[in-house]
Design an enzyme around this catalytic site. Structure first.
Site, mmCIF file in Angstrom:
data_model
loop_
_atom_site.group_PDB
_atom_site.id
_atom_site.type_symbol
_atom_site.label_atom_id
_atom_site.label_comp_id
_atom_site.label_asym_id
_atom_site.label_seq_id
_atom_site.Cartn_x
_atom_site.Cartn_y
_atom_site.Cartn_z
ATOM 1 N N ASP A 1 0.858 -1.179 0.000
ATOM 2 C CA ASP A 1 0.000 0.000 0.000
ATOM 3 C C ASP A 1 0.893 1.228 0.000
ATOM 4 O O ASP A 1 2.023 1.188 0.501
ATOM 5 C CB ASP A 1 -0.904 0.019 1.240
ATOM 6 C CG ASP A 1 -2.009 -1.031 1.180
ATOM 7 O OD1 ASP A 1 -2.430 -1.395 0.070
ATOM 8 O OD2 ASP A 1 -2.460 -1.472 2.249
ATOM 9 N N ASP B 1 -6.962 -1.285 -4.625
ATOM 10 C CA ASP B 1 -8.052 -0.991 -3.689
ATOM 11 C C ASP B 1 -9.024 0.009 -4.304
ATOM 12 O O ASP B 1 -10.245 -0.128 -4.173
ATOM 13 C CB ASP B 1 -7.503 -0.415 -2.381
ATOM 14 C CG ASP B 1 -6.597 -1.375 -1.628
ATOM 15 O OD1 ASP B 1 -6.737 -2.602 -1.794
ATOM 16 O OD2 ASP B 1 -5.739 -0.887 -0.869
#
Length: 167
Positions: free
Chosen positions: A119, A135
């Site tokens: 991330d 995402d």
């Protein structure tokens, strides 16, 4: 159209992996990089869970659930159960994001043997988990699907039944 949409899903997964490659290569050692002051930062995070770190350390549960969802969506599309071009494209966006994170979850392993997803996007103006392009694909695709189903999907059926009942 389904095959082109699925090819596009593969393209989205490839874009996700390319961005993550750059995040691992350059961002991992850089710390926090501010893109827009007070708004968006880039920060390298290894997430062993799902959204908000839920199910952290349960790699194979997450791999299994994600794999089943992707397979079901692909089969559903190939069986021509989805007729709406908009839904076909939004499902492919969700598939692309799911595949992007699935690749990470299977192949990225830290020194302790933990599988993780890379991330890197951080909204610095709110307390929100760091996330990634995949995402974004999953969330945007799912929101669009839900809105379409709730507000637009049955509209044709209602219009058709009103025309028939007036005849």
């Amino acid at each position: 159209m389904v095959y082109i949409a699925l090819l596009s899903a593969a393209g989205l997964a490839a874009i996700d992996q390319l961005i993550k490659f750059f995040a691992v290569t350059w961002l991992q050692d850089a710390g926090t990089v501010t893109l827009i002051p007070g708004l968006i930062d880039l920060v390298y995070v290894e997430n062993t869970g799902a959204a908000w770190g839920l199910f952290a350390g349960n790699t194979w549960l997450l791999v299994g659930v994600t794999s089943l969802a992707i397979i079901a969506a692909v089969v559903f599309m190939l069986m021509k159960k989805v007729q709406s071009p908009f839904l076909i494209w939004m499902i492919s966006v969700v598939i692309g994001g799911g595949v992007g994170n699935l690749i990470d979850r299977i192949f990225r392993v830290d020194a302790a043997g933990n599988h993780f997803v890379v991330d890197y996007l951080n909204f610095s103006f709110i307390d929100f988990p760091v996330f990634n392009f995949a995402d974004c694909c999953v969330v945007i695709g799912m929101i669009a699907i839900v809105i379409y189903i709730l507000f637009f999907d049955g509209k044709k059926d209602k219009e058709t039944s009103q025309v028939i009942s007036h005849e």
